[in-house]
Scaffold this active site. Structure first.
Site, PDB file in Angstrom:
ATOM      1  CE  LYS A  54      16.256   3.291 -13.628  1.00 51.20           C
ATOM      2  NZ  LYS A  54      14.837   3.100 -13.304  1.00 51.20           N
ATOM      3  NE  ARG A 165      11.941  -5.841 -10.091  1.00 44.74           N
ATOM      4  CZ  ARG A 165      12.205  -4.530 -10.126  1.00 44.74           C
ATOM      5  NH1 ARG A 165      13.024  -4.041 -11.024  1.00 44.74           N
ATOM      6  NH2 ARG A 165      11.659  -3.729  -9.235  1.00 44.74           N
TER       7      ARG A 165
END
Ligand SMILES: [Zn+2]
Length: 235
Positions: A54, A165
């Protein structure tokens, strides 16, 4: 809000940044926004489980459309880095992978929306909010939502992307070292998501967020899945 039903976009499993559908969408969004430049008409919400991407999609659309990308994750991290009264309470919840209460998130978000309005911002792309029906109802009391985009992705891929990440400790840039390459089975489509690698000067400064461990990621997904049906049904 019922009028939004027809405008709810559901991205299919496995869409990647380099796949055509999303780029087609961003381009058509872009031309319609230029057309409506003076209207306050970009008031969008990105839904989807934690780690689905997102933030990346919302961030790119936000630069393209010239409206702020408001992520509750960033709001929370901003508050955590301050010495405000909420900071300690937030740290405990986040480190356990729990979701924040509606009341806390809404306080942070309201503060941000008011500040934006005062600064003449012409809309927003919300990322990570609302998470519950109650939040969606509260949001509607203070602002109008034009478009809801619901992103989906296979859970094993989400976990891999979350564990990949990285953040540059110097410039704050967000990167991802996970390289997804899943072959299509039984005639189905495969999935390729290239890593988002840092430039050479950030390479040695990459850090992992403390809440990007496998246990915490799985706990976030479990909580999200418990609430998912009721939330998407709301719109
Ligand atoms: Zn850097």
């Amino acid at each position: 809000m019922a009028a939004l039903t027809n405008r709810l976009l559901r991205a299919k499993n496995g869409l990647t940044f380099s796949s055509l559908p999303i780029f087609k969408i961003t381009r058509s969004f872009s031309s319609s926004i230029i057309h409506n430049k003076d209207k306050n008409n970009v008031q969008w919400v990105f839904l989807g489980c934690p780690g689905v991407g997102k933030g990346t999609y919302a961030g790119r659309l936000s630069s393209l459309l010239g409206v702020p990308h408001i992520s509750t994750g960033d709001l929370v991290r901003h508050e955590l880095s301050s010495s405000g009264p909420l900071s300690q309470e937030l740290a405990q919840i986040v480190n356990q992978g729990k979701l924040l209460s509606d009341e806390i998130i809404f306080r942070l978000l309201s503060k941000r929306l008011k500040a934006g309005e005062a600064n003449g911002e012409s809309g927003f792309i919300l990322d990570g909010f609302p998470r519950t029906i109650k939040q969606a109802e509260t949001l509607e009391k203070v602002t109008h939502v034009d478009l809801v985009i619901n992103l989906k992705l296979r859970e094993d891929v989400i976990i891999e992307k979350c564990l990949g990440r990285r953040i540059c400790s110097q410039c704050g840039g967000n990167f991802n070292v996970a390289s997804i390459d899943i072959k299509g089975e039984n005639g189905g489509r495969g999935m390729v998501m290239a890593p988002l690698l840092p430039p050479p000067n950030c390479e040695s400064k990459l850090i992992t967020r403390s809440d990007d461990t496998e246990d915490v990621v799985k706990e976030r997904l479990r909580i999200y899945n418990e609430m998912r049906m009721s939330k998407v049904t709301y719109w």
